[in-house]
Design an enzyme around this catalytic site. Structure first.
Site, PDB file in Angstrom:
ATOM      1  CB  CYS A  65      -0.925   0.010   1.209  1.00 37.84           C
ATOM      2  SG  CYS A  65      -1.887   1.532   1.360  1.00 37.84           S
ATOM      3  CE  LYS A  92     -10.924  -3.041   4.422  1.00 37.58           C
ATOM      4  NZ  LYS A  92     -11.863  -3.406   3.347  1.00 37.58           N
ATOM      5  CB  VAL A 105      -3.556   0.235   6.096  1.00 39.03           C
ATOM      6  CG1 VAL A 105      -4.135  -0.972   6.794  1.00 39.03           C
ATOM      7  CG2 VAL A 105      -3.276  -0.081   4.628  1.00 39.03           C
ATOM      8  CD  GLU A 118      -7.929   8.905   5.986  1.00 37.74           C
ATOM      9  OE1 GLU A 118      -7.658   9.546   4.953  1.00 37.74           O
ATOM     10  OE2 GLU A 118      -8.462   7.789   5.952  1.00 37.74           O
ATOM     11  CB  SER A 119      -1.420   8.178   4.575  1.00 37.28           C
ATOM     12  OG  SER A 119      -1.918   9.124   3.650  1.00 37.28           O
TER      13      SER A 119
END
Length: 275
Positions: A65, A92, A105, A118-119
């Site tokens: 990811c 999941k 993720v 949240e990245s």
């Protein structure tokens, strides 16, 4: 004589420090990230892990990811002790949705039970909460500039995915590639205007790490042709490839290509390819 000895000691210390920075630190990063990359994913029916140990933060991730790679990059460059729990995003576990309302993720979990998702939010949290090199500018205007640039870049990401999926379906993607080329040339123009090697200035910073994962995937996405007429952007890519945190989180092109093929076919174990 004593002054000479002190000078020699200082030089030796400087060389030793540089050796650690150039060779030992990147090696430790590689070992740590390799352990994270070897963790098989948890799927539906798996038990939820217990709380992270004291002094350690947990990253819920997926090996391929790009959004999770953002967080892995920041963890690596700041040298933060962490453990990884990989999640099968095609299947999941129910308990994961309690930690990640969107079912995505990356997610961070602290030993106190605090959850951050949240990245970009996870990366900002890590930069603010942990000591060491600060990746975000202290100057409010420079910080705002990076945030605005990230908004511009975020418009490029969906186009990359459109090209990827169109190529996989054998569809014509001429218009999509033209749109992508326009956006890539805008990034090239930004580097030309800045007259700096990195998007944040003379050294690598948060904005560079936030953008990097998609450029790492340019070839497996089938969009590398968009970089043919971007010398400044290609120089930036070459510099980023030498960054210790990038080296610690990078995945080879063939592995990406096989993963994408498996994932597109809904192979249940695609996320664990190569393990």
């Amino acid at each position: 004589r004593r002054s000479s000895d002190l000078t020699t000691c200082a030089l030796d210390f400087g060389r030793a420090r540089q050796f650690v920075l150039d060779f030992v630190h990147p090696l430790l990063l590689l070992l740590r990230m390799d352990m994270a990359a070897s963790q098989k994913s948890l799927s539906q029916g798996s038990s939820a892990p217990g709380p992270p140990p004291d002094g350690c933060i947990r990253l819920y991730s997926m090996r391929f990811c790009p959004f999770a790679q953002r967080t892995r990059l920041v963890l690596a460059v700041k040298g933060i002790p962490f453990e990884t729990v990989n999640i099968n995003l095609k299947n999941k576990p129910d308990w994961f949705l309690k930690k990640s309302p969107f079912g995505l993720v990356p997610v961070l979990e602290t030993s106190k039970g605090d959850i951050i998702y949240e990245s970009t939010i996870t990366c900002d949290y890590l930069d603010e909460a942990y000591p060491g090199k600060k990746l975000t500018p202290a100057d409010p205007f420079q910080k705002a500039q990076q945030k605005m640039l990230l908004e511009h870049f975020s418009k490029l990401v969906p186009t990359m995915y459109k090209v990827l999926y169109a190529n996989r379906k054998g569809e014509d993607c001429t218009e999509m590639k033209a749109e992508l080329n326009t956006k890539v040339l805008e990034l090239e123009a930004i580097l030309v205007t800045k007259k700096s090697p990195y998007f944040g200035g003379e050294s690598v910073s948060m904005i560079d790490y936030m953008m990097w994962p998609w450029f790492e995937r340019a070839e497996p996405f089938g969009v590398q042709d968009s970089l043919k007429n971007t010398p400044k952007l290609n120089s930036w890519i070459d510099l980023m490839k030498q960054d210790p945190a990038v080296k610690a989180t990078i995945t080879d092109v063939n592995t990406f290509k096989i993963f994408f093929e498996l994932y597109a076919k809904d192979a249940p174990d695609a996320v664990d390819y190569g393990l």
